[in-house]
Design a protein around this motif. Structure first.
Motif, PDB file in Angstrom:
ATOM      1  N   CYS A  33      -0.872  -9.414  -0.223  1.00  0.00           N
ATOM      2  CA  CYS A  33      -2.190  -8.665   0.718  1.00  0.00           C
ATOM      3  C   CYS A  33      -0.676  -8.337   1.583  1.00  0.00           C
ATOM      4  O   CYS A  33      -0.477  -7.107   2.218  1.00  0.00           O
ATOM      5  N   GLY A  34       0.234  -9.026   1.523  1.00  0.00           N
ATOM      6  CA  GLY A  34       2.152  -8.368   2.097  1.00  0.00           C
ATOM      7  C   GLY A  34       2.161  -7.304   1.575  1.00  0.00           C
ATOM      8  O   GLY A  34       3.022  -6.940   2.425  1.00  0.00           O
ATOM      9  N   LEU A  35       1.885  -6.687   0.355  1.00  0.00           N
ATOM     10  CA  LEU A  35       2.614  -5.599  -0.146  1.00  0.00           C
ATOM     11  C   LEU A  35       1.441  -4.891  -0.218  1.00  0.00           C
ATOM     12  O   LEU A  35       1.840  -3.445  -0.997  1.00  0.00           O
ATOM     13  N   LYS A  36       0.516  -4.922   0.902  1.00  0.00           N
ATOM     14  CA  LYS A  36      -1.057  -4.161   0.644  1.00  0.00           C
ATOM     15  C   LYS A  36      -1.308  -3.867  -0.712  1.00  0.00           C
ATOM     16  O   LYS A  36      -2.256  -2.685  -0.921  1.00  0.00           O
ATOM     17  N   ILE A  37      -1.701  -4.775  -1.795  1.00  0.00           N
ATOM     18  CA  ILE A  37      -2.018  -4.844  -3.372  1.00  0.00           C
ATOM     19  C   ILE A  37      -3.765  -5.445  -2.757  1.00  0.00           C
ATOM     20  O   ILE A  37      -4.511  -4.640  -3.197  1.00  0.00           O
TER      21      ILE A  37
END
Length: 70
Positions: A33-37
């Motif tokens: 989620c932090g990497l917006k994957i």
């Protein structure tokens, strides 16, 4: 540990998500989620027990490859 997002909105949403995610997967989901994957479905909704569609899987793979190649 895996990368953690610094965005406050993201953090508050993740707290809601974490209650529905099995313990073994929380760190990986947090990092992705932090990497917006990955970003869940709909408005602040995360369905870890729901199967992903082909389209959703294609988007995840595309985002992961874009991250790797950046």
């Amino acid at each position: 540990t895996m990368m953690k997002a610094h965005d406050e909105e993201y953090k508050s949403t993740m707290l809601e998500y974490k209650s529905t995610i099995d313990d073994y997967a929380k760190e990986a989901v947090d990092a992705l989620c932090g990497l917006k994957i990955i970003n869940g479905i709909g408005d602040d909704c995360f369905a870890p027990k729901q199967n992903a569609t082909r389209a959703e899987t294609a988007v995840i793979i595309d985002r992961a490859l874009s991250y790797i190649n950046s």
